[in-house]
Scaffold this active site. Structure first.
Site, PDB file in Angstrom:
ATOM      1  N   LYS A   6       1.166  -9.612  -1.777  1.00 56.18           N
ATOM      2  CA  LYS A   6      -0.164 -10.133  -1.483  1.00 56.18           C
ATOM      3  C   LYS A   6      -1.001 -10.373  -2.729  1.00 56.18           C
ATOM      4  O   LYS A   6      -1.881 -11.204  -2.743  1.00 56.18           O
ATOM      5  CB  LYS A   6      -0.892  -9.248  -0.482  1.00 56.18           C
ATOM      6  N   LYS A  22       3.974  -4.163 -13.676  1.00 54.57           N
ATOM      7  CA  LYS A  22       2.555  -4.550 -13.635  1.00 54.57           C
ATOM      8  C   LYS A  22       1.860  -4.340 -14.984  1.00 54.57           C
ATOM      9  O   LYS A  22       0.917  -5.055 -15.303  1.00 54.57           O
ATOM     10  CB  LYS A  22       1.826  -3.850 -12.494  1.00 54.57           C
ATOM     11  N   LYS A  50       9.889 -10.713  -4.699  1.00 54.79           N
ATOM     12  CA  LYS A  50       9.300 -10.143  -3.485  1.00 54.79           C
ATOM     13  C   LYS A  50       8.037 -10.910  -3.070  1.00 54.79           C
ATOM     14  O   LYS A  50       7.262 -11.316  -3.920  1.00 54.79           O
ATOM     15  CB  LYS A  50       8.922  -8.688  -3.768  1.00 54.79           C
TER      16      LYS A  50
HETATM   17  P1  ATP Z   1       0.729  -5.760  -4.148  1.00 55.89           P
HETATM   18  O1  ATP Z   1       1.186  -7.101  -4.610  1.00 55.89           O
HETATM   19  O2  ATP Z   1      -0.735  -5.544  -4.375  1.00 55.89           O
HETATM   20  O3  ATP Z   1       1.569  -4.637  -4.634  1.00 55.89           O
HETATM   21  P2  ATP Z   1       2.153  -5.703  -1.626  1.00 55.89           P
HETATM   22  O4  ATP Z   1       2.213  -6.898  -0.752  1.00 55.89           O
HETATM   23  O5  ATP Z   1       3.342  -5.325  -2.410  1.00 55.89           O
HETATM   24  O6  ATP Z   1       0.865  -5.839  -2.528  1.00 55.89           O
HETATM   25  P3  ATP Z   1       1.616  -2.940  -0.958  1.00 55.89           P
HETATM   26  O7  ATP Z   1       0.255  -2.506  -0.523  1.00 55.89           O
HETATM   27  O8  ATP Z   1       2.049  -2.650  -2.351  1.00 55.89           O
HETATM   28  O9  ATP Z   1       1.721  -4.505  -0.662  1.00 55.89           O
HETATM   29  O10 ATP Z   1       2.687  -2.359   0.034  1.00 55.89           O
HETATM   30  C1  ATP Z   1       2.387  -2.034   1.389  1.00 55.89           C
HETATM   31  C2  ATP Z   1       3.677  -1.816   2.146  1.00 55.89           C
HETATM   32  O11 ATP Z   1       4.308  -3.067   2.428  1.00 55.89           O
HETATM   33  C3  ATP Z   1       4.714  -0.970   1.405  1.00 55.89           C
HETATM   34  O12 ATP Z   1       5.386  -0.156   2.338  1.00 55.89           O
HETATM   35  C4  ATP Z   1       5.644  -2.003   0.839  1.00 55.89           C
HETATM   36  O13 ATP Z   1       6.927  -1.485   0.613  1.00 55.89           O
HETATM   37  C5  ATP Z   1       5.651  -3.036   1.960  1.00 55.89           C
HETATM   38  N1  ATP Z   1       5.966  -4.365   1.441  1.00 55.89           N
HETATM   39  C6  ATP Z   1       5.227  -5.072   0.561  1.00 55.89           C
HETATM   40  N2  ATP Z   1       5.795  -6.252   0.324  1.00 55.89           N
HETATM   41  C7  ATP Z   1       6.930  -6.292   1.073  1.00 55.89           C
HETATM   42  C8  ATP Z   1       7.971  -7.255   1.247  1.00 55.89           C
HETATM   43  N3  ATP Z   1       7.927  -8.407   0.606  1.00 55.89           N
HETATM   44  N4  ATP Z   1       8.981  -6.955   2.101  1.00 55.89           N
HETATM   45  C9  ATP Z   1       9.025  -5.778   2.762  1.00 55.89           C
HETATM   46  N5  ATP Z   1       8.078  -4.822   2.637  1.00 55.89           N
HETATM   47  C10 ATP Z   1       7.046  -5.070   1.802  1.00 55.89           C
HETATM   48 MG    MG Z   2       3.221  -3.583  -3.785  1.00 60.83          MG
END
Ligand code: ATP
Ligand code: MG
Length: 326
Positions: A195, A111, A192
């Protein structure tokens, strides 16, 4: 009773990856564990946010947790920023974390490359995450594999503090689900699903309507050999769709492959899209009931009180161990 905890940052729309990677596991374990779940609004601040959208998302996430099956009677549900002891504890932990250790975190490396003006918060956020976890002596932290390193850092920080200042924290462990460890972006299945990424066609939001979900899955990037087989290296797109389906149906990937025997990619995508759209629309029905009721205030007040009480006790103990204060 052992304790389990997880949290999600309100940095964008709640995704199918968040549901599969974190929430689904929490729901499965809530009967057997003392369970805690929060919206990580302070973590969201590590990258620039529009205050109004951020604020709107916080309660949406809480309602979505409950719609996904998080039972308010079995979970302490709270908003991270409503517990002011957490950033205070984080500072005490920061002073016991090496700069090199924090800057080795993969998410920080990735990031910080995306924005040359990255904040100091981006570097220190895994330490706040350590406070989020160890203040309540969590035993298990269900996370997607992308967060495993941060839970391990929390464990290292807790272990070092215990050794240096005396037993203070329990050592947490990450809990990674067997299927759906990492849901990939539909358009770029080597990446991955996230969001906060600017890839609306590759990310399924838990707020998407049926038509949008079907359109996104139909448009998922696959390969050209037209064979439904699990091979994450050579067939990341098909493997991702298999993972998603296995996770949502609680079947094995092998069972799904058998069921889809003889289908072309077009039919397979429709099969997957139906499963995903039905699952998400039934969650959305519950979501609408929850946001239209007034149960959230009560749930959040209780959660705030309980998490603050636990954190206050741990914060006082930390200060005593460190020799600060009166
Ligand atoms: P950001 O892009 O802001 O990092 P994110 O979608 O990665 O958002 P987080 O808030 O970082 O979401 O993660 C929340 C939870 O969801 C964590 O436990 C993370 O491991 C899980 N998670 C996020 N994306 C995935 C994915 N693509 N597959 C499985 N688990 C996920
Ligand atoms: Mg994340």
């Amino acid at each position: 009773m052992k304790k389990i905890l997880t949290g999600i940052k309100p940095t964008g729309d709640f995704t199918l990856g968040n549901y599969i990677g974190a929430i689904k596991q929490m729901v499965k374990m809530q009967d057997e564990y003392d369970s805690y779940i929060f919206v990580a609004d302070l973590h969201a601040l590590t990258i620039a946010q529009d205050p109004k959208s951020l604020h709107d998302r916080i309660k949406k996430f809480i309602a979505m947790y409950i719609a996904c099956g998080i039972d308010p009677n079995k979970n302490t549900i709270y908003i991270q920023s409503e517990n002011e002891y957490l950033p205070a504890m984080s500072y005490l932990l920061e002073c016991n974390t090496a700069y090199g250790e924090a800057s080795r975190m993969i998410q920080f490396k990735e990031k910080s490359k995306q924005n040359a003006n990255f904040s100091v918060g981006l570097l220190t956020y895994p330490i706040l995450m350590a406070a989020d976890i160890i203040y309540l002596d969590a035993d298990l932290v269900p996370v997607g594999i992308d967060q495993k390193q941060h839970v391990e850092l929390a464990r290292d920080i807790a272990d070092r503090f215990n050794k240096k200042y005396g037993e203070t924290f329990k050592l947490p462990e990450p809990l990674i689900s067997e299927v759906g460890v990492k849901i990939k972006d539909l358009k770029d299945p080597t990446k991955k699903m996230s969001k906060s990424d600017d890839s609306p066609q590759g990310v399924i939001s838990m707020f998407d309507d049926k038509d949008t979900i079907i359109k996104k899955i139909k448009g998922a990037t696959t390969d050209s050999d037209n064979e439904i087989r699990f091979d994450e290296e050579n067939k990341p797109g098909i493997s991702n769709l298999l993972n998603i389906t296995a996770s949502l149906t609680d079947k094995s990937v092998d069972d799904i492959i058998l069921e889809c025997n003889g289908m072309g990619y077009g039919d397979f995508k429709m099969y997957v899209a139906d499963i995903v759209a039905n699952k998400i629309s039934s969650i959305q029905e519950k979501y609408n009931e929850i946001v239209n009721s007034n149960q959230l205030e009560d749930i959040l007040n209780k959660g705030k009180e309980k998490s603050r009480e636990l954190a206050k006790a741990k914060f006082e103990l930390m200060k005593e161990r460190l020799g600060v204060g009166r």
